[in-house]
Design a protein around this motif. Structure first.
Motif, PDB file in Angstrom:
ATOM      1  N   THR A 331       0.867  -1.171   0.000  1.00  0.00           N
ATOM      2  CA  THR A 331       0.000   0.000   0.000  1.00  0.00           C
ATOM      3  C   THR A 331       0.915   1.236   0.000  1.00  0.00           C
ATOM      4  O   THR A 331       1.927   1.229   0.703  1.00  0.00           O
ATOM      5  CB  THR A 331      -0.895   0.006   1.256  1.00  0.00           C
ATOM      6  N   PRO A 332       0.628   2.270  -0.799  1.00  0.00           N
ATOM      7  CA  PRO A 332      -0.634   2.550  -1.479  1.00  0.00           C
ATOM      8  C   PRO A 332      -0.731   2.056  -2.923  1.00  0.00           C
ATOM      9  O   PRO A 332      -1.795   2.144  -3.516  1.00  0.00           O
ATOM     10  CB  PRO A 332      -0.674   4.083  -1.441  1.00  0.00           C
ATOM     11  N   VAL A 333       0.379   1.546  -3.495  1.00  0.00           N
ATOM     12  CA  VAL A 333       0.352   1.172  -4.914  1.00  0.00           C
ATOM     13  C   VAL A 333      -0.644   0.051  -5.176  1.00  0.00           C
ATOM     14  O   VAL A 333      -1.333   0.027  -6.201  1.00  0.00           O
ATOM     15  CB  VAL A 333       1.762   0.784  -5.398  1.00  0.00           C
ATOM     16  N   SER A 334      -0.748  -0.878  -4.238  1.00  0.00           N
ATOM     17  CA  SER A 334      -1.685  -1.987  -4.419  1.00  0.00           C
ATOM     18  C   SER A 334      -3.124  -1.491  -4.571  1.00  0.00           C
ATOM     19  O   SER A 334      -3.955  -2.154  -5.211  1.00  0.00           O
ATOM     20  CB  SER A 334      -1.591  -2.954  -3.239  1.00  0.00           C
ATOM     21  N   ARG A 335      -3.428  -0.339  -4.013  1.00  0.00           N
ATOM     22  CA  ARG A 335      -4.779   0.217  -4.121  1.00  0.00           C
ATOM     23  C   ARG A 335      -5.108   0.604  -5.562  1.00  0.00           C
ATOM     24  O   ARG A 335      -6.267   0.507  -5.981  1.00  0.00           O
ATOM     25  CB  ARG A 335      -4.922   1.446  -3.212  1.00  0.00           C
ATOM     26  N   VAL A 336      -4.107   1.068  -6.294  1.00  0.00           N
ATOM     27  CA  VAL A 336      -4.340   1.430  -7.692  1.00  0.00           C
ATOM     28  C   VAL A 336      -4.707   0.192  -8.494  1.00  0.00           C
ATOM     29  O   VAL A 336      -5.636   0.207  -9.312  1.00  0.00           O
ATOM     30  CB  VAL A 336      -3.093   2.116  -8.294  1.00  0.00           C
ATOM     31  N   ILE A 337      -4.000  -0.901  -8.259  1.00  0.00           N
ATOM     32  CA  ILE A 337      -4.296  -2.153  -8.971  1.00  0.00           C
ATOM     33  C   ILE A 337      -5.686  -2.661  -8.587  1.00  0.00           C
ATOM     34  O   ILE A 337      -6.436  -3.150  -9.435  1.00  0.00           O
ATOM     35  CB  ILE A 337      -3.201  -3.190  -8.662  1.00  0.00           C
ATOM     36  N   ASP A 338      -6.028  -2.529  -7.305  1.00  0.00           N
ATOM     37  CA  ASP A 338      -7.380  -2.912  -6.872  1.00  0.00           C
ATOM     38  C   ASP A 338      -8.443  -2.098  -7.602  1.00  0.00           C
ATOM     39  O   ASP A 338      -9.492  -2.630  -7.997  1.00  0.00           O
ATOM     40  CB  ASP A 338      -7.535  -2.705  -5.365  1.00  0.00           C
ATOM     41  N   ALA A 339      -8.181  -0.806  -7.772  1.00  0.00           N
ATOM     42  CA  ALA A 339      -9.159   0.064  -8.430  1.00  0.00           C
ATOM     43  C   ALA A 339      -9.331  -0.294  -9.899  1.00  0.00           C
ATOM     44  O   ALA A 339     -10.435  -0.184 -10.452  1.00  0.00           O
ATOM     45  CB  ALA A 339      -8.727   1.526  -8.295  1.00  0.00           C
ATOM     46  N   LEU A 340      -8.250  -0.730 -10.561  1.00  0.00           N
ATOM     47  CA  LEU A 340      -8.341  -1.114 -11.969  1.00  0.00           C
ATOM     48  C   LEU A 340      -9.063  -2.451 -12.136  1.00  0.00           C
ATOM     49  O   LEU A 340      -9.829  -2.637 -13.092  1.00  0.00           O
ATOM     50  CB  LEU A 340      -6.939  -1.211 -12.571  1.00  0.00           C
ATOM     51  N   ASP A 341      -8.816  -3.380 -11.210  1.00  0.00           N
ATOM     52  CA  ASP A 341      -9.452  -4.694 -11.277  1.00  0.00           C
ATOM     53  C   ASP A 341     -10.783  -4.663 -10.543  1.00  0.00           C
ATOM     54  O   ASP A 341     -11.014  -5.406  -9.582  1.00  0.00           O
ATOM     55  CB  ASP A 341      -8.523  -5.751 -10.673  1.00  0.00           C
ATOM     56  N   ASP A 342     -11.646  -3.781 -10.989  1.00  0.00           N
ATOM     57  CA  ASP A 342     -12.919  -3.559 -10.321  1.00  0.00           C
ATOM     58  C   ASP A 342     -14.018  -3.493 -11.370  1.00  0.00           C
ATOM     59  O   ASP A 342     -13.885  -2.807 -12.391  1.00  0.00           O
ATOM     60  CB  ASP A 342     -12.857  -2.254  -9.522  1.00  0.00           C
ATOM     61  N   ALA A 343     -15.111  -4.205 -11.132  1.00  0.00           N
ATOM     62  CA  ALA A 343     -16.195  -4.258 -12.114  1.00  0.00           C
ATOM     63  C   ALA A 343     -16.766  -2.880 -12.409  1.00  0.00           C
ATOM     64  O   ALA A 343     -17.132  -2.571 -13.547  1.00  0.00           O
ATOM     65  CB  ALA A 343     -17.299  -5.193 -11.612  1.00  0.00           C
ATOM     66  N   ALA A 344     -16.835  -2.032 -11.382  1.00  0.00           N
ATOM     67  CA  ALA A 344     -17.381  -0.691 -11.587  1.00  0.00           C
ATOM     68  C   ALA A 344     -16.494   0.120 -12.526  1.00  0.00           C
ATOM     69  O   ALA A 344     -17.001   0.878 -13.370  1.00  0.00           O
ATOM     70  CB  ALA A 344     -17.523   0.021 -10.247  1.00  0.00           C
TER      71      ALA A 344
END
Length: 369
Positions: A331-344
């Motif tokens: 974190t915080p970089v992992s949050r960016v990847i989480d945001a990209l791999d998101d259905a929304a």
């Protein structure tokens, strides 16, 4: 003594009210020595005492006490572009345990993280405008995709422990910043296919010896952007060499400039002219054409559609973000990847004209070369 550092203006308010230390001490029911310790910063008053002081002076507690600013940050200073060489305003991020600073455009209105206090070669002393905990949450992402602006907004809205600063620059500069440890993630788009393997091959050459992740942001079409109705009768890549046309240029090493060079060499058998207005990204290319400052330029379809311009597709591309695997895991970089791999996020991209989000968030691991 205490580890908490406060800026206090007790002495200023005491003198403004023509009170001695002894008189103030009596009004508050404490010793004169306690007042002296508070004014010199060797003692932090209790909440109750701070409130009573504010009542005596007829002011707010915040007028008397505030957290002291963090000391200057020593940061590596990223190379400046032509529009921000004189700027003292910077954004900050901590990459691999070291601070990196990027100058903001001199006339821009993007909020700064700090002010340059002094420069020593490729390093700078920066006076922070926020506490270090807030600055450590910043992810520096370099790339030319306008969609990165939406990513920054999504990360900021969804997570309290991460935020994104988008640094607008082309392929070569983005990867150079990543290799130099000046950003966390770098954008890369390659024309002519090759998929994630093509991106991986370039990434390996730029960052040998590091395990990397290639994270897809979107797919798009890149092509010629011309005024609505194509009044100049532009028909293909060979027109980019026409001296009668005003052709938008991009910085060397950008994907658009590389594509323009290949087209002119293949279709017109000459070198790409080095005249014409310069643009920093796809949106600026479209804006120059729309306002009549240029006749044609290469940009993505989404930029052309946003400005109501005609678009002639030349190639399909994928835009990926490259990030070292060890940095991506934290974190915080992992949050960016989480945001990209998101259905929304994929749903949003699918409703943006000119973008394909079907692969957004897809991760490819690139083993160290």
């Amino acid at each position: 003594m205490t580890d908490v550092q406060l800026d206090n203006r007790v002495r200023h308010y005491r003198k403004a009210n023509r009170m001695s230390q002894q008189k103030l001490a009596e009004a508050l029911g404490v010793s004169r020595q306690a007042i002296h310790a508070i004014e010199t910063g060797s003692q932090v008053p209790s909440t109750s005492l701070g409130l009573r002081m504010a009542r005596v002076f007829g002011c707010a507690v915040e007028d008397l006490f505030s957290l002291a600013a963090d000391p200057a940050i020593r940061a590596r200073l990223a190379p400046a572009g032509p529009d921000n060489q004189a700027s003292s305003r910077v954004v900050l991020g901590q990459v691999d345990g070291r601070w990196a600073a990027h100058r903001l455009p001199s006339l821009g209105i993007t909020a700064a993280d700090g002010i340059i206090a002094g420069v020593d070669g490729d390093e700078a002393d920066v006076t922070p405008l926020a506490d270090s905990a807030h600055l450590e949450r910043n992810v520096l992402v370099a790339g030319c995709a306008p969609l990165l602006g939406a990513v920054a907004q999504r990360v900021g809205a969804r997570f309290s422990d991460a935020r994104v600063t988008w640094l607008r620059t082309g392929n070569r500069n983005s990867m150079g910043l990543l290799a130099g440890g000046l950003v966390h993630m770098a954008g890369l788009h390659l024309s002519g296919g090759g998929g994630a393997e093509g991106t991986a091959a370039v990434a390996r050459r730029v960052l040998p010896g590091r395990r990397l992740l290639v994270v897809n942001l979107t797919r798009w079409r890149q092509g010629l952007v011309v005024a609505a109705g194509n009044p100049r009768g532009i028909s293909g890549g060979a027109d980019l060499a026409n001296s009668d046309l005003r052709v938008v240029r991009r910085e060397e090493g950008s994907g658009a400039q590389a594509l323009a060079t290949r087209l002119v060499e293949a279709e017109a058998d000459c070198a790409l002219p080095d005249s014409g207005p310069m643009a920093r990204g796809h949106l600026e290319v479209a804006n120059l054409v729309r306002c009549g400052a240029a006749d044609v330029g290469i940009a993505i379809e989404g930029a052309a559609l946003a400005e109501g311009l005609d678009f002639m597709p030349l190639t399909e591309e994928r835009f990926d973000l490259v990030v070292p695997a060890d940095i991506a895991a934290k974190t915080p970089v992992s949050r960016v990847i989480d945001a990209l791999d998101d259905a929304a996020f994929r749903t949003e991209v699918s409703h943006l004209p000119g973008y394909d989000g079907s692969m957004s968030g897809q991760v490819t691991t690139v083993d160290a070369a």
